[in-house]
Design an enzyme around this catalytic site. Structure first.
Site: not given
Ligand code: BGC
Length: 480
Positions: A201, A392
């Site tokens: 990101e 993610e």
């Molecule tokens: C990030 C993580 C973070 C998650 C939740 C993502 O933007 O890669 O490191 O914990 O979001 O906020």
């Protein structure tokens, strides 16, 4: 299962006519839609859990590790909720074998993790810390022994502090520093790791680190921010080239945060605001890699970034990634089109249209499953995007542990709804090849400390005891 097979053989309408008159065809359709099967995603589809070094490892100054910007930032008073730090976090540095067992228990194929740059190069460049390399060798070997694929992110936000002291991402020399680091990682682990992500990101760590100052290194600088963007874009492509040269059989990717961005009302001001936000948050890092340059036509501020381009950079920013990772958490409802940093920060705070508190996660983010469908469609529309992984997706809810169980029903529903939308995009032709949950464990949630719990596994931070939540057990069942 039986019902589903019957539906497949005789069709929905046929199945409906066989069922008790009380159950209408409409209900059957609705139920069929709700029922999700692993097989619907195809046999080669990868299922995994994602993590990041600083959020789980702890051992911040153990075995020769150098300080990172997150060590420094979290040690300053007032930067993190309750002044918490990642010094111990989930102690993954010592518990990795047990934690990889949990990955296995939930029937996941993939463990996504990142390397702490300053664990293997304590000063960022030069001196190599063999003990750090040994640690990651143990993690990778243990994963492979357990039949888990290790997917490696080179950079998930923890720059060595010594490099920040020299200007960090805002210093063009970072291209050389990063190249040295990437070469070391590729040469050390490339014999066993075959799936790579250059960045996690970039829009988030440049924006929050150099513009709003809410994340490490905590700068609020209109001077540094555009420089950092350009250097990260350069490193993104350079990192890809190094990986491809040194690990010829690697799948080389990188990840992006993407939000569905809607104008609040159908009026010019809001529509323009949405367009600018989209350029800044969704398109800024991928388009230069695809050879499209910076999206400055849709957001003139980005001319500030272009100012830092040197001759030949337009070509050097391009890299043909094997895959793109998309990470989705919230949508943005845009209203303002002006651009002083304060407004930018306000805009980036996700604005939700729902008033219903039940629809908000513990981060205050709106549960909006359709958003993941929208961003996958947006990403797959680019010529040059070959494969997509959801690297993610997940949510924090106020979990309680009672009698050794965490009944996180809301999270199970969240995954069902989001996965349904991923499947919709895939069925419409988007090349989605995998889905990784954020996150394996409850962990250090950056400026929010340990308050939000994102894990499939509950962590008792006092005892470091792990408990698979009901959502983790749901995945176990779903994936078996
Ligand atoms: C990030 C993580 C973070 C998650 C939740 C993502 O933007 O890669 O490191 O914990 O979001 O906020």
């Amino acid at each position: 299962m039986k019902r589903r097979q019957a539906i497949k053989t005789i069709g929905l309408a046929g199945a409906a006519s066989l069922i008790l008159p009380k159950l209408l065809a409409k209900d059957l359709l609705a139920q069929a839609n709700l029922e999700l099967l692993k097989l619907d995603f195809g046999t080669g589809f990868k299922w995994g859990v994602a993590t990041a070094a600083y959020q789980i490892e702890g051992a911040w100054n153990v075995d020769g590790k150098g300080p990172s910007i997150w060590d420094n930032f979290s040690h300053k008073k007032g930067k993190i909720r309750n002044n918490e730090t990642g010094d111990i976090a989930c102690d993954f540095y010592h518990t990795y074998a047990e934690d990889l067992d949990l990955v296995n228990q939930m029937n996941m194929d993939v463990f996504r993790f990142s390397i702490a740059w300053s664990r293997i190069l304590p000063n960022g460049t030069g001196l190599i810390n063999q003990k750090g390399i040994d640690f990651y060798n143990r993690v990778i070997d243990t994963a492979l022994e357990k039949g888990i694929e290790p997917w490696l992110t080179l950079y998930h936000w923890d720059l060595p502090q010594t490099l920040e002291d020299k200007g960090g991402w805002a210093n063009r020399d970072v291209i050389n520093w990063f190249s040295e680091y990437v070469s070391l990682v590729a040469n050390s682990f490339g014999d066993r790791v075959k799936n790579w992500m250059v960045f996690n990101e970039p829009a988030a760590f440049t924006g929050l680190g150099y513009m709003t100052g809410t994340h490490a290194p905590g700068k609020k600088s209109l001077g540094k921010y555009p420089k950092a963007i350009h250097h990260v874009v350069m490193c993104q492509a350079e990192g890809g080239r190094i990986l491809r040269a040194l690990v010829p059989d690697a799948q080389v990717g990188t990840t992006y945060s993407m939000s569905s961005i809607h104008p609040k009302e159908k009026i010019k001001k809001h529509e323009n605001a949405a367009k600018r936000m989209d350029a800044l948050l969704n398109r800024l890092f991928i388009e230069p890699a695809l050879g499209l340059g910076y999206p400055s036509k849709d957001f003139t501020y980005l001319k500030e970034v272009e100012k830092h381009m040197q001759v030949g950079d337009d070509q050097k920013m391009i890299f043909d990634f094997d895959f793109h990772g998309v990470q989705n958490y919230f949508r943005i409802v845009a209203t303002q089109s002006a651009f002083p940093p304060v407004l930018w920060a306000n805009q980036v705070k996700p604005v939700h249209l729902v008033e219903d508190k039940a629809k908000l996660t513990d981060m205050g983010w709106e549960v909006y499953p359709q958003g993941i469908y929208e961003v996958i469609r947006q990403l797959s529309a680019y010529k040059g995007v070959k494969k997509i992984y959801v690297t993610e997706n997940g949510a924090a809810f106020p979990d309680q542990i009672e009698n050794g169980k965490v009944k996180d029903i809301q999270r199970i529903q969240y995954f069902k709804d989001y996965l349904g939308e991923v499947l919709r995009a895939k069925n419409e032709g988007a090349p989605v090849h995998g889905y990784f949950v954020w996150s394996l464990l409850d962990n250090f949630e950056w400026a929010e400390g340990y308050h939000p719990r994102f894990g499939l596994v509950y962590v008792d931070y006092e005892t470091q005891r792990r408990t698979i939540k009901d959502s983790g057990l749901w995945f176990k069942e779903f994936l078996k």
